[in-house]
Enzyme design. Structure first.
Site, PDB file in Angstrom:
ATOM      1  N   SER A 103      19.125  20.127  21.513  1.00  0.00           N
ATOM      2  CA  SER A 103      19.127  19.901  20.030  1.00  0.00           C
ATOM      3  C   SER A 103      18.119  20.927  19.612  1.00  0.00           C
ATOM      4  CB  SER A 103      18.326  18.530  19.836  1.00  0.00           C
ATOM      5  OG  SER A 103      17.211  18.530  20.239  1.00  0.00           O
ATOM      6  N   LYS A 104      18.420  21.191  18.277  1.00  0.00           N
ATOM      7  CA  LYS A 104      17.568  22.367  17.559  1.00  0.00           C
ATOM      8  C   LYS A 104      16.004  22.141  17.685  1.00  0.00           C
ATOM      9  CE  LYS A 104      18.281  25.723  14.145  1.00  0.00           C
ATOM     10  NZ  LYS A 104      18.209  26.747  15.045  1.00  0.00           N
ATOM     11  N   ARG A 105      15.685  20.917  17.595  1.00  0.00           N
ATOM     12  CA  ARG A 105      14.218  20.527  17.553  1.00  0.00           C
ATOM     13  C   ARG A 105      13.471  21.158  18.827  1.00  0.00           C
ATOM     14  NH1 ARG A 105      14.516  14.957  17.604  1.00  0.00           N
ATOM     15  NH2 ARG A 105      16.355  15.312  16.554  1.00  0.00           N
ATOM     16  N   GLN A 106      14.346  21.373  19.813  1.00  0.00           N
ATOM     17  CA  GLN A 106      13.664  21.888  21.183  1.00  0.00           C
ATOM     18  C   GLN A 106      13.815  23.482  21.506  1.00  0.00           C
ATOM     19  OE1 GLN A 106      13.244  19.522  24.521  1.00  0.00           O
ATOM     20  NE2 GLN A 106      13.179  17.579  23.387  1.00  0.00           N
ATOM     21  N   GLY A 107      14.610  23.954  20.418  1.00  0.00           N
ATOM     22  CA  GLY A 107      14.741  25.593  20.674  1.00  0.00           C
ATOM     23  C   GLY A 107      16.287  25.959  19.920  1.00  0.00           C
TER      24      GLY A 107
END
Ligand code: GLU
Length: 487
Positions: free
Chosen positions: A258-262
């Site tokens: 997911s975008k939240r982690q990179g």
């Protein structure tokens, strides 16, 4: 069998890493079997479609060197299509979907639903509150024909839903084997929406059949939708394609990527200075390795080895460090000229370097560069007189006076040399070695101050490499500068 695969993205923005893998695998499979590969645009969710996303997607696929035989492409900046089964954009096929939805109404395998958004919301909330599965309660399935006709006459907004029968769907998945899904878990899926657009489920089945798709290779998130699709294939009397659901791509903590982690989009990685071929190689390994004894493979090797049965069932972790390492490996294999040319987008206009010097610098620096975006900084030491503290010129086993003397003598020696000595780093290395031997000197006393004079750094490429990149004049200039620092 004439193999046909497809990649059907929704034009909602950039190309996700997971979608890149799906596109690559479909491409490999088609190529391996001498088949056809189709690009189809699934833009049935009008609210999520982003203007310009189709064009950007086509450009990214081209950059990633993923070519297709049928589908939309860009000609002089305009969208055109090739292939016998078009249109390849779902919003241009709306009539087909309506006809198919009506066929199912007629066959009583689908029904009109006039429920308002509000009612459906209340229903969902009450189901959630009592921890029941959130499914449509089939209120409209009870309507009489007269009631349906009345609503239709009134022009009441409606959707068309599948009437999921009791029972279960059992199907073969090339990666997962036999899969059984009980229909108790399957909702009466909307097929045609109030805006006249089909949902993904209707459109995907109608189109995969119409386009002659034989193998559906896609992400695991679609596995639970297969019963709906299998039912539709049966109701329309279509032959079933082969299904293969790819494992999830995970963050290092095993959650879904997911975008939240990179970064998750291909464009993000390209913009950071990753090479297309390295990204493609790394992403191809998420779920399958042709031999298991190495990690760098050519396109042809991936195609040759591609086998759905060899794909892992369990999720694959996306490891950015591994990708970075792989990018470095790919950069190392490029010529200095290629690296310089490909890093141009990362070097601002006007920040131009002397081409020949830049190429030589890349030949030397490429083992230390992992991203094209690092090239700009790596060039600075070659294009600008570096700044350093004078003490850095003094080798640890020596003195300031000695460093100065060595540099003065070196200057005399180099100045007298023909500039052909600077033709290759090897020639320079040989010349320096002989100079040290002939004068009974020690490597450290000579090479340390020389290297620092040229690089200004505690750690850097060797002095002979710097001299080759810089050339005779700049080498002498930097030695002079160092001598002046020591006075
Ligand atoms: N449009 C779907 C997506 O973007 C395609 C799924 C499929 O391959 O059937 O994921």
């Amino acid at each position: 069998m004439n193999v046909k695969t497809r990649f059907p993205p929704s034009p909602t923005g950039s190309l996700h890493i997971g979608s890149l893998r799906t596109a690559l695998y479909n491409y490999y499979f088609a190529k391996k079997h001498g088949g056809t590969f189709v690009l189809r645009i699934e833009d049935t969710d009008q609210a999520r479609s982003v203007p310009g996303a189709v064009e950007s997607l086509i450009r990214t696929l081209a950059r990633m060197d993923i070519s297709y035989d049928e589908g939309p492409y860009l000609q002089d900046g305009h969208l055109v299509e090739k292939g016998p089964n078009g249109p390849y954009t779902q919003s241009n096929r709306l009539n087909t979907y309506r006809t198919h939805a009506m066929q199912l109404i007629e066959q009583q395998q689908a029904y009109y639903c006039f429920c308002t958004k509000k009612r459906l919301e209340t229903l969902r909330e009450s189901q959630q509150a009592t921890k029941r599965p959130t499914k449509y309660d089939r209120k409209c399935l009870q309507l009489t024909q007269a009631e349906i006709d009345k609503q239709l006459d009134l022009g009441t907004s409606y959707v068309i839903r599948m009437k999921i029968p009791e029972g279960k769907t059992i199907f073969q998945d090339e990666i997962r084997g036999t899969v059984v899904i009980d229909h108790a878990e399957v909702d009466d899926q909307v097929l045609l929406k109030a805006d006249g657009f089909p949902t993904y489920h209707l459109a995907v089945v109608v189109d995969d059949h119409a386009m002659g798709v034989t193998h559906i290779i896609r992400g695991e998130e679609w596995l639970s939708s297969v019963p709906k699709h299998v039912l539709l294939y049966g109701w329309f009397g279509f032959d079933l394609p082969v299904f293969a659901h790819l494992p999830l791509i995970l963050n290092p903590d095993k959650s879904k990527l997911s975008k939240r982690q990179g970064d998750v989009s291909v464009e993000d990685y390209l913009a950071k200075g990753y090479l297309e071929e390295a990204l493609s190689n790394y992403v191809s390994l998420l779920g399958f390795n042709p031999t298991s004894n190495r990690e760098i493979y050519t396109r042809d090797e991936f195609i040759e080895a591609f086998n759905l049965k060899k794909i892992n069932k369990s999720g694959a972790v996306f490891d950015v460090n591994k990708l970075l390492w792989m990018n470095g490996q790919y950069i190392k294999q490029l010529s200095g000229a290629k690296i310089l040319a490909r890093s141009k987008p990362f070097i601002e206009e006007g920040g131009g370097v002397d081409e020949a010097l830049g190429i030589r610098a890349m030949e030397i620096e490429k083992t230390r560069i992992q991203l094209l975006s690092e090239v700009k900084d790596a060039l600075i030491v070659y294009t600008m007189q570096p700044m350093y503290a004078a003490d850095l010129l003094v080798w640890k086993k020596s003195t300031r006076e000695d460093a100065k003397e060595q540099l003065l003598n070196l200057r005399v020696f180099l100045n007298a040399k023909d500039s052909s000595m600077f033709d290759t780093a090897a020639l320079i290395e040989k010349g320096l070695k002989r100079y040290i031997e002939d004068n009974g000197l020690k490597n450290g006393n000579v090479l340390w101050p020389l290297r620092v004079a040229l690089s200004g750094q505690e750690r850097s490429a060797g002095p002979h490499e710097f001299m080759w990149v810089l050339g005779k004049q700049e080498t002498l200039k930097r030695i002079d500068h160092a001598i002046s620092q020591l006075t």
